[in-house]
Scaffold this motif. Structure first.
Motif, mmCIF file in Angstrom:
data_model
loop_
_atom_site.group_PDB
_atom_site.id
_atom_site.type_symbol
_atom_site.label_atom_id
_atom_site.label_comp_id
_atom_site.label_asym_id
_atom_site.label_seq_id
_atom_site.Cartn_x
_atom_site.Cartn_y
_atom_site.Cartn_z
ATOM 1 N N THR A 28 0.824 -1.207 0.000
ATOM 2 C CA THR A 28 0.000 0.000 0.000
ATOM 3 C C THR A 28 0.857 1.256 0.000
ATOM 4 O O THR A 28 0.527 2.246 -0.661
ATOM 5 N N LYS A 81 -10.379 -7.592 5.749
ATOM 6 C CA LYS A 81 -10.829 -6.319 5.178
ATOM 7 C C LYS A 81 -10.546 -5.166 6.131
ATOM 8 O O LYS A 81 -10.111 -4.085 5.711
ATOM 9 N N LYS A 82 -10.765 -5.374 7.423
ATOM 10 C CA LYS A 82 -10.506 -4.336 8.417
ATOM 11 C C LYS A 82 -9.022 -3.988 8.477
ATOM 12 O O LYS A 82 -8.646 -2.811 8.605
ATOM 13 N N ASN A 126 -6.890 -4.292 6.002
ATOM 14 C CA ASN A 126 -6.588 -3.577 4.765
ATOM 15 C C ASN A 126 -7.047 -2.113 4.835
ATOM 16 O O ASN A 126 -6.337 -1.203 4.383
ATOM 17 N N GLU A 127 -8.231 -1.901 5.399
ATOM 18 C CA GLU A 127 -8.772 -0.539 5.499
ATOM 19 C C GLU A 127 -7.920 0.313 6.438
ATOM 20 O O GLU A 127 -7.665 1.489 6.161
ATOM 21 N N LYS A 128 -7.494 -0.276 7.539
ATOM 22 C CA LYS A 128 -6.650 0.446 8.496
ATOM 23 C C LYS A 128 -5.329 0.841 7.854
ATOM 24 O O LYS A 128 -4.836 1.967 8.039
ATOM 25 N N SER A 169 -4.793 1.214 4.646
ATOM 26 C CA SER A 169 -5.087 2.203 3.613
ATOM 27 C C SER A 169 -5.166 3.605 4.210
ATOM 28 O O SER A 169 -4.625 4.571 3.644
#
Length: 337
Positions: free
Chosen positions: A20, A285-286, A288-290, A292
């Motif tokens: 990322t 998913k959580k 990955n979002e963090k 990001s």
């Protein structure tokens, strides 16, 4: 999350943070916020820096090559300060004077990145010699690409490390291409471990996507180096994009790229966690979002970081007792005034 003693979630997080970060570096370039035009992304190469970074200890040191962002992330580099450095800003690790290819931080054991192919390799020999002489519990790791396997300085360094029994590990991140030249067309013997073994080094060849196994085996090599048995690790991977940010890799076929991008260590790790019920899709998913959000903040930090005073370029270059040189701009203005 299923209770497990697996290291996979943490290794996955590190790889995802590297990926990322590199994606945001690409965005920073498109926004016109990077210093200079040369950026070398390590997307697709996350496994090597992650497994070795985890296997190293806090006090260990290392050098990187021009594609070294991910290595520093794996060793605890601050994404905000890294991104600011890439942007050439005051809040960067080197106050923007190093840029993408020359980030360093002695406090985190980063002895410097080098844009010269193989240029950082002999530094770890000196670091290893120093550690042995001072009886410090430190291993020094040189990270470099497959292009450096054709450089004489590597063989001199491996020979000295072996001869003097230094706490050193040489790590070749083999992404299959030296700029636009495929390794098949550059190396008469592609078995790099055999080359290293001929100098008496302990060797390891990682050619799959199992990062937990790679971590365990890498740690064995590093632990032996700590006991003055130097080692060599080759990590095979595939560079997903061109040599530098502007390189569209016309030397590779579309079929090759589609096929090789399936060898994605991050996707593999994610699938393994799902398959073995270590984490579920929502948990991944959580994460990955963090990550990001973290890297978005790093990019915003770099964009908003102030520029240096023009005379900052001379700081840490000349002795403090010496008068600073007159910049070219000042000379031109003096002539025109």
């Amino acid at each position: 999350m299923t209770q497990s003693n697996t290291l996979l979630p943490n290794l996955y997080k590190t790889m995802k943070r590297i990926r990322t970060f590199e994606e945001r570096v690409g965005e920073l370039f498109i926004k016109g916020e990077t210093a200079g035009t040369m950026l070398h992304l390590s997307i697709g190469e996350e496994l090597g820096p992650t497994c070795l970074g985890a296997a190293m200890q806090k006090q260990d040191t290392f050098t990187t090559h021009h594609r070294g962002h991910g290595i520093f992330i794996a060793r605890g580099g601050d994404p905000k300060k890294m991104m600011a450095e890439i942007a050439g800003k005051k809040d960067g690790y080197c106050k923007g004077k190093g840029g993408s290819m020359h980030i360093a931080d002695m406090k985190l054991g980063h002895l410097g990145a080098n844009a010269i192919v193989g240029g950082g390799i002999p530094t770890v020999v000196g670091a290893g010699l120093s550690s042995k002489y001072l009886e410090e519990d430190k291993v020094s790791v040189a990270f470099f690409g497959d292009g450096a396997m054709q450089q004489g300085i590597l063989y001199e360094s491996m020979n000295m490390a072996s001869l003097w029994k230094l706490p050193v590990v040489f790590c070749c991140i083999n992404n299959q291409y030296g700029m636009g030249t495929k390794i098949d067309n550059a190396a008469g013997l592609k078995d790099f471990s055999k080359r290293a073994a001929s100098f008496g080094l302990n060797t390891l060849h990682i050619d799959d996507l199992d990062i937990e196994n790679a971590y365990v085996k890498s740690k064995e090599i590093i632990d032996k180096a700590r006991k003055f048995e130097p080692g060599f690790i080759e990590v095979e991977c595939y560079r997903f994009f061109g040599h530098a940010r502007m390189d569209k890799s016309p030397y590779r076929s579309e079929e090759e790229e589609i096929k090789m991008r399936k060898s994605d260590p991050i996707s593999y790790a994610s699938n393994q966690m799902l398959k073995n019920k270590i984490m579920n899709e929502d948990e991944i998913k959580k994460i990955n979002e963090k990550i990001s959000i973290e890297m978005d903040e790093a990019m915003d930090f770099a964009i908003n970081s102030p520029l240096n005073n023009q005379k900052e370029i001379f700081t840490d270059v000349y002795d403090e007792s010496e008068p600073l040189p007159i910049s070219v701009e000042e000379r031109i203005n003096k002539i025109l005034s």
